[in-house]
Enzyme design. Structure first.
Site, PDB file in Angstrom:
ATOM      1  N   LEU A 114       0.853  -1.175   0.000  1.00  0.00           N
ATOM      2  CA  LEU A 114       0.000   0.000   0.000  1.00  0.00           C
ATOM      3  C   LEU A 114       0.896   1.234   0.000  1.00  0.00           C
ATOM      4  O   LEU A 114       2.088   1.147   0.277  1.00  0.00           O
ATOM      5  CB  LEU A 114      -0.904   0.006   1.232  1.00  0.00           C
ATOM      6  CG  LEU A 114      -1.878  -1.167   1.352  1.00  0.00           C
ATOM      7  CD1 LEU A 114      -2.560  -1.150   2.719  1.00  0.00           C
ATOM      8  CD2 LEU A 114      -2.921  -1.111   0.237  1.00  0.00           C
ATOM      9  N   ALA A 115       0.311   2.384  -0.288  1.00  0.00           N
ATOM     10  CA  ALA A 115       1.122   3.601  -0.308  1.00  0.00           C
ATOM     11  C   ALA A 115       1.877   3.766   1.005  1.00  0.00           C
ATOM     12  O   ALA A 115       3.031   4.181   1.019  1.00  0.00           O
ATOM     13  CB  ALA A 115       0.229   4.821  -0.565  1.00  0.00           C
ATOM     14  N   GLU A 116       1.244   3.420   2.126  1.00  0.00           N
ATOM     15  CA  GLU A 116       1.904   3.571   3.408  1.00  0.00           C
ATOM     16  C   GLU A 116       1.401   2.550   4.419  1.00  0.00           C
ATOM     17  O   GLU A 116       0.223   2.175   4.404  1.00  0.00           O
ATOM     18  CB  GLU A 116       1.633   4.967   3.973  1.00  0.00           C
ATOM     19  CG  GLU A 116       2.857   5.691   4.451  1.00  0.00           C
ATOM     20  CD  GLU A 116       3.651   6.240   3.288  1.00  0.00           C
ATOM     21  OE1 GLU A 116       4.864   5.952   3.238  1.00  0.00           O
ATOM     22  OE2 GLU A 116       3.092   6.930   2.449  1.00  0.00           O
ATOM     23  N   THR A 117       2.307   2.097   5.264  1.00  0.00           N
ATOM     24  CA  THR A 117       1.963   1.356   6.467  1.00  0.00           C
ATOM     25  C   THR A 117       2.451   2.177   7.648  1.00  0.00           C
ATOM     26  O   THR A 117       3.625   2.547   7.714  1.00  0.00           O
ATOM     27  CB  THR A 117       2.613  -0.037   6.491  1.00  0.00           C
ATOM     28  OG1 THR A 117       2.123  -0.810   5.393  1.00  0.00           O
ATOM     29  CG2 THR A 117       2.292  -0.764   7.788  1.00  0.00           C
TER      30      THR A 117
ATOM     31  N   ILE B  22       9.290   6.873   5.282  1.00  0.00           N
ATOM     32  CA  ILE B  22       8.904   8.220   4.875  1.00  0.00           C
ATOM     33  C   ILE B  22       8.918   9.122   6.104  1.00  0.00           C
ATOM     34  O   ILE B  22       8.518   8.705   7.191  1.00  0.00           O
ATOM     35  CB  ILE B  22       7.499   8.197   4.233  1.00  0.00           C
ATOM     36  CG1 ILE B  22       7.472   7.278   3.007  1.00  0.00           C
ATOM     37  CG2 ILE B  22       7.050   9.597   3.859  1.00  0.00           C
ATOM     38  CD1 ILE B  22       8.386   7.692   1.883  1.00  0.00           C
TER      39      ILE B  22
END
Length: 263
Positions: free
Chosen positions: A44-47, A69
């Site tokens: 996914l874009a972010e965890t 990030i």
């Protein structure tokens, strides 16, 4: 060993829209290597990984499928919604971060969640990378830069919907990403976010970039409360309030999944 995991669509009230983020809450950190592997597996874009300090305070870190990030809005929103759901009497949270200080989160009576972010200033660059100019399908009216991304400003929203940048050229801009933005008819402004060097081709909804977009558009439009739309395929709505030193970025969420990771 098993580990609870949640997936939440952020900046939307509808399932399968907004930006999905995974949320993992623990009492101590996994190793950086394991957190990166989990984020890559989630794809996914972010965890968001969180460690609880006390009832209303957590440390938070964010990982894309490629790297850690330093600041992520939609995964912060997703994580907040999970905590508020599991602790229904709680209405205010504090997230500790290593890069952007403390983030104050509040749950509103209508279910909207607000996040207080520090303003990220936009500056006019001394030089514009050739790769950026080559990547853009049509020239913008202005190019600006923040610590996070290059900002290509257009004067019509159709240019944002049509934008298909050269992703190979954008990879050369690392560690910076690209956001394109314009004023809009049904919103105060629209944007799209491309980050092939750090996470994926296009991020569906990017809360963090509104820490620079909202203050800039507030000055252009002469207003402090703005309605923003990220015009990706999934799309998302962000409610922004620009203050002297902060930007309050708010949105809704929709829970998609609660499950277990088997480690």
């Amino acid at each position: 060993m098993t580990q609870s995991i949640h997936i939440v669509d952020a900046f939307t009230e509808q399932l399968f829209a907004g930006n999905p983020a995974a949320v993992v809450i623990r009492n101590e950190w996994y190793s950086d290597d394991l957190m990166q592997k989990i984020a890559s597996e989630n794809n996914l874009a972010e965890t968001a990984f969180l460690v609880q300090h006390n009832y209303a305070e957590y440390a938070i870190r964010w990982f894309s499928p490629l790297t850690e990030i330093d600041f992520c809005g939609h995964a912060t929103l997703a994580a907040s919604s999970v905590i508020f759901e599991t602790q229904p009497t709680l209405t205010r949270l504090r997230f500790k971060t290593s890069s952007v200080g403390d983030l104050i989160i509040e749950k509103k009576p209508d279910g909207k969640i607000s996040m207080t972010f520090p303003i990220r200033t936009l500056e006019s660059p001394e030089a514009i990378p050739h790769a950026l100019l080559q990547a853009l399908p049509e020239p913008p009216v202005k190019i600006l830069r923040s610590v996070q991304a290059w900002h290509a400003i257009y004067d019509n929203e159709q240019a944002i919907y049509n934008c298909q940048p050269d992703l190979e050229q954008l990879k050369q801009l690392a560690p910076l990403d690209l956001v394109v933005s314009a004023p809009a008819e049904n919103y105060d402004f629209v944007s799209r976010y491309f980050w092939p060097a750090n996470g994926g081709d296009e991020d569906p909804v990017t809360g963090s970039i509104h820490a620079s977009l909202a203050p800039w558009w507030a000055k252009q439009l002469g207003k402090s409360n703005l309605l923003a739309h990220q015009a990706s395929r999934r799309g998302g709505t962000l409610y922004c309030e620009v203050q002297e030193n902060n930007v309050i970025v708010s949105g809704y969420t929709k829970k998609y999944l609660t499950g277990e990771i088997i480690l």
